[in-house]
Write a protein that holds these residues in place. Structure first.
Motif, PDB file in Angstrom:
ATOM      1  N   SER A  61       0.841  -1.192  -0.009  1.00  0.00           N
ATOM      2  CA  SER A  61       0.025  -0.042   0.087  1.00  0.00           C
ATOM      3  C   SER A  61       0.805   1.362   0.020  1.00  0.00           C
ATOM      4  N   GLU A  62       1.962   1.185   0.912  1.00  0.00           N
ATOM      5  CA  GLU A  62       2.740   2.399   0.896  1.00  0.00           C
ATOM      6  C   GLU A  62       3.461   2.690  -0.568  1.00  0.00           C
ATOM      7  N   VAL A  63       4.072   1.707  -1.108  1.00  0.00           N
ATOM      8  CA  VAL A  63       4.627   1.578  -2.313  1.00  0.00           C
ATOM      9  C   VAL A  63       3.858   2.139  -3.739  1.00  0.00           C
ATOM     10  N   MET A  64       2.528   1.697  -3.542  1.00  0.00           N
ATOM     11  CA  MET A  64       1.443   1.896  -4.461  1.00  0.00           C
ATOM     12  C   MET A  64       1.099   3.620  -4.304  1.00  0.00           C
ATOM     13  N   LEU A  70       3.209   9.944  -9.964  1.00  0.00           N
ATOM     14  CA  LEU A  70       2.504   9.664 -11.308  1.00  0.00           C
ATOM     15  C   LEU A  70       1.735  11.204 -11.189  1.00  0.00           C
ATOM     16  N   ASN A  71       0.831  11.483 -10.218  1.00  0.00           N
ATOM     17  CA  ASN A  71      -0.088  12.713 -10.006  1.00  0.00           C
ATOM     18  C   ASN A  71       0.958  13.977 -10.227  1.00  0.00           C
ATOM     19  N   GLY A  72       2.038  13.816  -9.593  1.00  0.00           N
ATOM     20  CA  GLY A  72       2.956  14.988  -9.695  1.00  0.00           C
ATOM     21  C   GLY A  72       3.802  15.358 -11.103  1.00  0.00           C
ATOM     22  N   MET A  73       3.921  14.257 -11.521  1.00  0.00           N
ATOM     23  CA  MET A  73       4.363  14.252 -13.134  1.00  0.00           C
ATOM     24  C   MET A  73       3.120  14.791 -14.091  1.00  0.00           C
ATOM     25  N   ILE A  74       2.099  14.364 -14.061  1.00  0.00           N
ATOM     26  CA  ILE A  74       1.056  14.824 -14.900  1.00  0.00           C
ATOM     27  C   ILE A  74       0.498  15.983 -14.602  1.00  0.00           C
ATOM     28  N   ASP A 112      12.503   8.410  -6.282  1.00  0.00           N
ATOM     29  CA  ASP A 112      12.065   8.074  -5.183  1.00  0.00           C
ATOM     30  C   ASP A 112      11.310   6.645  -4.936  1.00  0.00           C
ATOM     31  N   ALA A 113      10.738   6.245  -6.341  1.00  0.00           N
ATOM     32  CA  ALA A 113      10.214   4.983  -6.393  1.00  0.00           C
ATOM     33  C   ALA A 113      10.935   3.707  -6.537  1.00  0.00           C
ATOM     34  N   PRO A 114      10.613   2.897  -5.498  1.00  0.00           N
ATOM     35  CA  PRO A 114      11.577   1.661  -5.582  1.00  0.00           C
ATOM     36  C   PRO A 114      11.548   0.825  -6.808  1.00  0.00           C
ATOM     37  N   SER A 115      12.341   0.373  -7.140  1.00  0.00           N
ATOM     38  CA  SER A 115      12.387  -0.783  -8.463  1.00  0.00           C
ATOM     39  C   SER A 115      11.897   0.027  -9.586  1.00  0.00           C
ATOM     40  N   ASP A 116      11.877   1.074  -9.875  1.00  0.00           N
ATOM     41  CA  ASP A 116      11.339   1.665 -10.866  1.00  0.00           C
ATOM     42  C   ASP A 116      12.029   1.214 -12.346  1.00  0.00           C
ATOM     43  N   ASP A 117      11.118   1.060 -13.321  1.00  0.00           N
ATOM     44  CA  ASP A 117      11.923   0.941 -14.723  1.00  0.00           C
ATOM     45  C   ASP A 117      11.372   1.614 -15.617  1.00  0.00           C
ATOM     46  N   GLY A 118      11.065   2.970 -15.161  1.00  0.00           N
ATOM     47  CA  GLY A 118      10.798   4.097 -16.094  1.00  0.00           C
ATOM     48  C   GLY A 118       9.441   4.647 -16.004  1.00  0.00           C
ATOM     49  N   PHE A 145      -4.585   2.798 -12.460  1.00  0.00           N
ATOM     50  CA  PHE A 145      -4.749   1.522 -13.230  1.00  0.00           C
ATOM     51  C   PHE A 145      -3.504   0.977 -12.854  1.00  0.00           C
ATOM     52  N   ILE A 146      -3.615  -0.481 -12.499  1.00  0.00           N
ATOM     53  CA  ILE A 146      -2.451  -1.721 -12.210  1.00  0.00           C
ATOM     54  C   ILE A 146      -2.613  -2.791 -13.397  1.00  0.00           C
ATOM     55  N   SER A 147      -1.549  -2.797 -14.192  1.00  0.00           N
ATOM     56  CA  SER A 147      -1.552  -3.544 -15.309  1.00  0.00           C
ATOM     57  C   SER A 147      -1.161  -5.032 -15.009  1.00  0.00           C
ATOM     58  N   PRO A 148      -1.592  -6.104 -15.464  1.00  0.00           N
ATOM     59  CA  PRO A 148      -0.757  -7.424 -15.128  1.00  0.00           C
ATOM     60  C   PRO A 148       0.317  -7.383 -15.610  1.00  0.00           C
ATOM     61  N   PRO A 149       1.170  -8.357 -15.314  1.00  0.00           N
ATOM     62  CA  PRO A 149       2.596  -8.490 -15.506  1.00  0.00           C
ATOM     63  C   PRO A 149       3.017  -8.717 -16.586  1.00  0.00           C
TER      64      PRO A 149
END
Length: 350
Positions: free
Chosen positions: A63-66, A73-77, A103-109, A151-155
């Protein structure tokens, strides 16, 4: 004075002995049943507590990571839709857009997609490559939906290696009148969950499966079915029950619950008598009702060892040889009795 004939006295003695033996078996079964049930209840309570603690820890962490990803995301938009942004250089625009991406852990872009699904901003490079991502699930969901919800996508696979799996968090970019302008996307590597679950110090036989609310398998630890990532598993009976329950915990039938061992010391009993008592215990346990509703019956394997007591004999040695017979019973198919006498043991050794 006892006036009964010797033969009648012998018959009475035999009957008393048989009655005593039956009562002894019943007492043994009662004790065994008590400890099996008591241990099962204790293990059930401990497993429930452990599972509850793990779920709470995982839920809090995810929950904290999400929330963190959603904030970025909101700041970027918001920055992307800011009018003064276009008057700045590309380098400054890039810095402002993705200032919190690290600041986001394990981000891939982090990405901005226009209304056609083409990448127009990329946190990984100052000049974005115009890749067409209009076929991605998150883009389709936002283009055809008017709600500005996370929205959270499938893997999905991102590379040739077996560990190249990501999920995406995304939000719709809309004009003031609701017109669809594009999508803000953040990709997170699934390795984040591997590291999280690894830190929980699970037992060797434990497995954690992380699923979305629609029954899609997101990830698993330890990984045993990686090709199933992103597939729907909500049709499985255990998963269906999970979704049917509002909260709490439940126990599903597994192939192996566990092993409980006990020892019975029989004095003045030969090999045949020890086997008869062991068979009585085996049949009585097999006939017991399942411990849980709808569960399978409990079975038991037993090993017996008999010998004439000699000076220097120890209880540990006797138990060790009986234990060897027990494991032979288990390896021979379980739910059976294997009896070994002193003579048989010496022949096997020879």
């Amino acid at each position: 004075m006892n006036t009964r004939p010797a033969s009648e006295q012998h018959i009475v003695s035999q009957r008393l002995l048989m009655t005593f033996a039956s009562l002894s078996i019943m007492a043994i079964l009662s004790i065994v049943g008590f400890f099996i049930h008591h241990d099962y209840i204790d293990d059930k309570k401990q497993a429930t507590r452990s599972a509850s603690n793990i779920v709470q820890l995982v839920d809090r962490n995810i929950s904290e990571v999400m929330r963190l990803y959603d904030d970025v995301l909101n700041g970027m938009i918001k920055t992307w839709q800011s009018a003064p942004l276009n008057s700045l250089s590309e380098d400054i625009q890039h810095q402002l857009l993705f200032s919190r991406a690290q600041d986001a852990p394990s981000d891939d872009g982090f990405f901005i997609l226009n209304a056609h699904g083409v990448v127009v901003a990329d946190s990984r490079t100052a000049i974005a490559s115009p890749a067409d991502l209009s076929d991605q699930a998150y883009f389709t969901a936002h283009r055809h939906g008017s709600r500005d919800a996370l929205f959270i996508s499938p893997p999905f696979k991102t590379g040739p290696d077996v560990d190249d799996w990501n999920i995406a968090f995304s939000r719709r970019i809309s004009a003031p009148d609701g017109t669809f302008l594009g999508v803000g996307v953040a990709q997170m590597r699934l390795e984040y969950f591997y590291e999280l679950f690894q830190s929980l110090e699970l037992s060797p036989d434990d497995t954690i499966n992380l699923m979305s609310s629609d029954g899609t398998l997101i990830t698993q630890y330890p990984v045993t079915i990686r090709p199933l990532f992103g597939t729907y598993v909500g049709c499985l009976p255990g998963i269906q029950r999970l979704f049917d329950e509002t909260d709490g915990s439940f126990i599903a039938t597994s192939h192996i619950y566990g092993v409980e061992e006990f020892a019975v010391l029989l004095v003045d009993t030969d090999t045949r008598g020890a086997r008869q008592i062991a068979e009585g215990i085996r049949k009585a346990v097999e006939g017991m009702a399942p411990i849980t509703d709808g569960g399978t019956s409990v079975t038991i394997s037993l090993g017996t060892y008999t010998r004439q007591v000699r000076t220097g004999d120890t209880l540990q040695e006797l138990v060790r040889k009986a234990d060897a017979a027990l494991y032979e019973a288990k390896h021979s198919g379980r739910n059976r009795v294997v009896s070994v006498s002193e003579q048989q043991h010496e022949q096997n050794v020879a």
